[in-house]
Design a protein around this motif. Sequence first.
Motif, PDB file in Angstrom:
ATOM      1  N   ARG A   1      -2.917   7.802  -4.754  1.00  0.00           N
ATOM      2  CA  ARG A   1      -2.898   6.541  -5.494  1.00  0.00           C
ATOM      3  C   ARG A   1      -1.887   5.566  -4.898  1.00  0.00           C
ATOM      4  O   ARG A   1      -2.126   4.364  -4.859  1.00  0.00           O
ATOM      5  CB  ARG A   1      -2.621   6.806  -6.981  1.00  0.00           C
ATOM      6  N   LEU A   2      -0.753   6.100  -4.438  1.00  0.00           N
ATOM      7  CA  LEU A   2       0.225   5.219  -3.783  1.00  0.00           C
ATOM      8  C   LEU A   2      -0.349   4.632  -2.495  1.00  0.00           C
ATOM      9  O   LEU A   2      -0.118   3.480  -2.168  1.00  0.00           O
ATOM     10  CB  LEU A   2       1.498   5.990  -3.462  1.00  0.00           C
ATOM     11  N   LYS A   3      -1.099   5.460  -1.788  1.00  0.00           N
ATOM     12  CA  LYS A   3      -1.720   4.961  -0.553  1.00  0.00           C
ATOM     13  C   LYS A   3      -2.696   3.840  -0.871  1.00  0.00           C
ATOM     14  O   LYS A   3      -2.798   2.853  -0.147  1.00  0.00           O
ATOM     15  CB  LYS A   3      -2.440   6.094   0.186  1.00  0.00           C
ATOM     16  N   VAL A   4      -3.424   4.005  -1.962  1.00  0.00           N
ATOM     17  CA  VAL A   4      -4.356   2.955  -2.370  1.00  0.00           C
ATOM     18  C   VAL A   4      -3.587   1.682  -2.722  1.00  0.00           C
ATOM     19  O   VAL A   4      -3.942   0.580  -2.305  1.00  0.00           O
ATOM     20  CB  VAL A   4      -5.212   3.425  -3.567  1.00  0.00           C
ATOM     21  N   MET A   5      -2.488   1.853  -3.460  1.00  0.00           N
ATOM     22  CA  MET A   5      -1.666   0.695  -3.851  1.00  0.00           C
ATOM     23  C   MET A   5      -1.163  -0.041  -2.618  1.00  0.00           C
ATOM     24  O   MET A   5      -1.010  -1.266  -2.628  1.00  0.00           O
ATOM     25  CB  MET A   5      -0.500   1.191  -4.710  1.00  0.00           C
ATOM     26  N   ALA A   6      -0.895   0.717  -1.562  1.00  0.00           N
ATOM     27  CA  ALA A   6      -0.412   0.097  -0.324  1.00  0.00           C
ATOM     28  C   ALA A   6      -1.497  -0.758   0.324  1.00  0.00           C
ATOM     29  O   ALA A   6      -1.238  -1.461   1.299  1.00  0.00           O
ATOM     30  CB  ALA A   6       0.091   1.165   0.648  1.00  0.00           C
ATOM     31  N   GLY A   7      -2.696  -0.745  -0.230  1.00  0.00           N
ATOM     32  CA  GLY A   7      -3.753  -1.655   0.216  1.00  0.00           C
ATOM     33  C   GLY A   7      -3.328  -3.117   0.078  1.00  0.00           C
ATOM     34  O   GLY A   7      -3.960  -4.010   0.641  1.00  0.00           O
ATOM     35  N   VAL A   8      -2.230  -3.356  -0.639  1.00  0.00           N
ATOM     36  CA  VAL A   8      -1.692  -4.704  -0.790  1.00  0.00           C
ATOM     37  C   VAL A   8      -1.321  -5.298   0.570  1.00  0.00           C
ATOM     38  O   VAL A   8      -1.205  -6.511   0.711  1.00  0.00           O
ATOM     39  CB  VAL A   8      -0.469  -4.700  -1.741  1.00  0.00           C
ATOM     40  N   ARG A   9      -1.146  -4.434   1.573  1.00  0.00           N
ATOM     41  CA  ARG A   9      -0.783  -4.962   2.897  1.00  0.00           C
ATOM     42  C   ARG A   9      -1.870  -5.861   3.483  1.00  0.00           C
ATOM     43  O   ARG A   9      -1.627  -6.579   4.437  1.00  0.00           O
ATOM     44  CB  ARG A   9      -0.459  -3.815   3.852  1.00  0.00           C
ATOM     45  N   GLN A  10      -3.074  -5.793   2.906  1.00  0.00           N
ATOM     46  CA  GLN A  10      -4.123  -6.739   3.321  1.00  0.00           C
ATOM     47  C   GLN A  10      -3.755  -8.172   2.924  1.00  0.00           C
ATOM     48  O   GLN A  10      -4.374  -9.122   3.378  1.00  0.00           O
ATOM     49  CB  GLN A  10      -5.448  -6.399   2.633  1.00  0.00           C
ATOM     50  N   PHE A  11      -2.793  -8.285   2.013  1.00  0.00           N
ATOM     51  CA  PHE A  11      -2.383  -9.601   1.508  1.00  0.00           C
ATOM     52  C   PHE A  11      -0.855  -9.702   1.642  1.00  0.00           C
ATOM     53  O   PHE A  11      -0.142  -9.491   0.651  1.00  0.00           O
ATOM     54  CB  PHE A  11      -2.779  -9.766   0.040  1.00  0.00           C
ATOM     55  N   PRO A  12      -0.370  -9.979   2.849  1.00  0.00           N
ATOM     56  CA  PRO A  12       1.082  -9.891   3.094  1.00  0.00           C
ATOM     57  C   PRO A  12       1.919 -10.709   2.117  1.00  0.00           C
ATOM     58  O   PRO A  12       3.041 -10.302   1.773  1.00  0.00           O
ATOM     59  CB  PRO A  12       1.222 -10.435   4.518  1.00  0.00           C
ATOM     60  N   ALA A  13       1.399 -11.815   1.616  1.00  0.00           N
ATOM     61  CA  ALA A  13       2.178 -12.641   0.689  1.00  0.00           C
ATOM     62  C   ALA A  13       2.404 -11.931  -0.638  1.00  0.00           C
ATOM     63  O   ALA A  13       3.269 -12.331  -1.419  1.00  0.00           O
ATOM     64  CB  ALA A  13       1.472 -13.976   0.455  1.00  0.00           C
ATOM     65  N   ARG A  14       1.623 -10.873  -0.900  1.00  0.00           N
ATOM     66  CA  ARG A  14       1.719 -10.194  -2.187  1.00  0.00           C
ATOM     67  C   ARG A  14       2.483  -8.877  -2.117  1.00  0.00           C
ATOM     68  O   ARG A  14       2.609  -8.197  -3.129  1.00  0.00           O
ATOM     69  CB  ARG A  14       0.314  -9.918  -2.749  1.00  0.00           C
ATOM     70  N   VAL A  15       2.965  -8.525  -0.938  1.00  0.00           N
ATOM     71  CA  VAL A  15       3.643  -7.231  -0.812  1.00  0.00           C
ATOM     72  C   VAL A  15       4.848  -7.159  -1.747  1.00  0.00           C
ATOM     73  O   VAL A  15       5.119  -6.128  -2.352  1.00  0.00           O
ATOM     74  CB  VAL A  15       4.039  -6.960   0.662  1.00  0.00           C
ATOM     75  N   LYS A  16       5.569  -8.285  -1.889  1.00  0.00           N
ATOM     76  CA  LYS A  16       6.742  -8.269  -2.769  1.00  0.00           C
ATOM     77  C   LYS A  16       6.374  -8.029  -4.227  1.00  0.00           C
ATOM     78  O   LYS A  16       7.178  -7.497  -4.994  1.00  0.00           O
ATOM     79  CB  LYS A  16       7.537  -9.568  -2.638  1.00  0.00           C
ATOM     80  N   CYS A  17       5.178  -8.442  -4.612  1.00  0.00           N
ATOM     81  CA  CYS A  17       4.718  -8.161  -5.971  1.00  0.00           C
ATOM     82  C   CYS A  17       4.657  -6.647  -6.191  1.00  0.00           C
ATOM     83  O   CYS A  17       5.028  -6.154  -7.255  1.00  0.00           O
ATOM     84  CB  CYS A  17       3.331  -8.752  -6.200  1.00  0.00           C
ATOM     85  N   ALA A  18       4.181  -5.936  -5.172  1.00  0.00           N
ATOM     86  CA  ALA A  18       4.011  -4.485  -5.289  1.00  0.00           C
ATOM     87  C   ALA A  18       5.332  -3.743  -5.178  1.00  0.00           C
ATOM     88  O   ALA A  18       5.515  -2.696  -5.802  1.00  0.00           O
ATOM     89  CB  ALA A  18       3.034  -3.986  -4.219  1.00  0.00           C
ATOM     90  N   THR A  19       6.261  -4.267  -4.372  1.00  0.00           N
ATOM     91  CA  THR A  19       7.526  -3.540  -4.183  1.00  0.00           C
ATOM     92  C   THR A  19       8.568  -3.901  -5.238  1.00  0.00           C
ATOM     93  O   THR A  19       9.552  -3.173  -5.391  1.00  0.00           O
ATOM     94  CB  THR A  19       8.123  -3.792  -2.774  1.00  0.00           C
ATOM     95  N   LEU A  20       8.353  -4.974  -5.988  1.00  0.00           N
ATOM     96  CA  LEU A  20       9.341  -5.412  -6.993  1.00  0.00           C
ATOM     97  C   LEU A  20       9.731  -4.312  -8.003  1.00  0.00           C
ATOM     98  O   LEU A  20      10.931  -4.079  -8.222  1.00  0.00           O
ATOM     99  CB  LEU A  20       8.825  -6.666  -7.722  1.00  0.00           C
ATOM    100  N   PRO A  21       8.771  -3.642  -8.616  1.00  0.00           N
ATOM    101  CA  PRO A  21       9.159  -2.593  -9.579  1.00  0.00           C
ATOM    102  C   PRO A  21       9.963  -1.476  -8.919  1.00  0.00           C
ATOM    103  O   PRO A  21      10.869  -0.913  -9.534  1.00  0.00           O
ATOM    104  CB  PRO A  21       7.817  -2.060 -10.099  1.00  0.00           C
ATOM    105  N   TRP A  22       9.637  -1.179  -7.666  1.00  0.00           N
ATOM    106  CA  TRP A  22      10.380  -0.151  -6.933  1.00  0.00           C
ATOM    107  C   TRP A  22      11.807  -0.616  -6.664  1.00  0.00           C
ATOM    108  O   TRP A  22      12.746   0.167  -6.731  1.00  0.00           O
ATOM    109  CB  TRP A  22       9.674   0.156  -5.600  1.00  0.00           C
ATOM    110  N   ALA A  23      11.956  -1.901  -6.343  1.00  0.00           N
ATOM    111  CA  ALA A  23      13.298  -2.438  -6.097  1.00  0.00           C
ATOM    112  C   ALA A  23      14.130  -2.361  -7.374  1.00  0.00           C
ATOM    113  O   ALA A  23      15.329  -2.051  -7.332  1.00  0.00           O
ATOM    114  CB  ALA A  23      13.201  -3.874  -5.591  1.00  0.00           C
TER     115      ALA A  23
END
Length: 157
Positions: free
Chosen positions: A120-142
């Motif tokens: 599931r994490l690998k699927v979530m990393a599909g966000v890399r198709q949209f580089p401007a949105r990567v921070k949206c995905a990493t924010l909770p982790w930060a």
Amino acid sequence: MDGLRDLYQDVILEHGRNPRNKGLPADADRRADGRNPNCGDRVSVALRLDGERIAAIGFEGEGCAISMASASMMTDVVKGVETAVALRLFADFRKLCSVAAGDGETVLDGQGLGEDLVDRLKVMAGVRQFPARVKCATLPWAALAAALEGETEASSE
Ligand code: ZN
């Protein structure tokens, strides 16, 4: 990669409809807030440690579908794991989000986590198709990393 893209959309939608660990645990002893000014996302993560293990965790916030789905998934993945593993997962997830598709497939393997969570994490990393949105995905982790390090605010790198 169309299959992965569809799966990515499905995971975002599913967590949006049915968020996990929404709400901060009443007995939390650490909390950190994160903001992503690019998108307007706000996420707070609170947790309780039992020794080195994350015994309880929850999140609160508002923002885009990606940030909320990532918060839901992140809390699901790290609940019950050791803090060192959670921090390594964050590092690996961030790496996975920034490499070309296909290059980071093994980054998350061998952590002793359930295959299902890793997938599931690998699927979530599909966000890399949209580089401007990567921070949206990493924010909770930060925010998680900040809380584990005893900070109350996630640095926005
Ligand atoms: Zn966002």
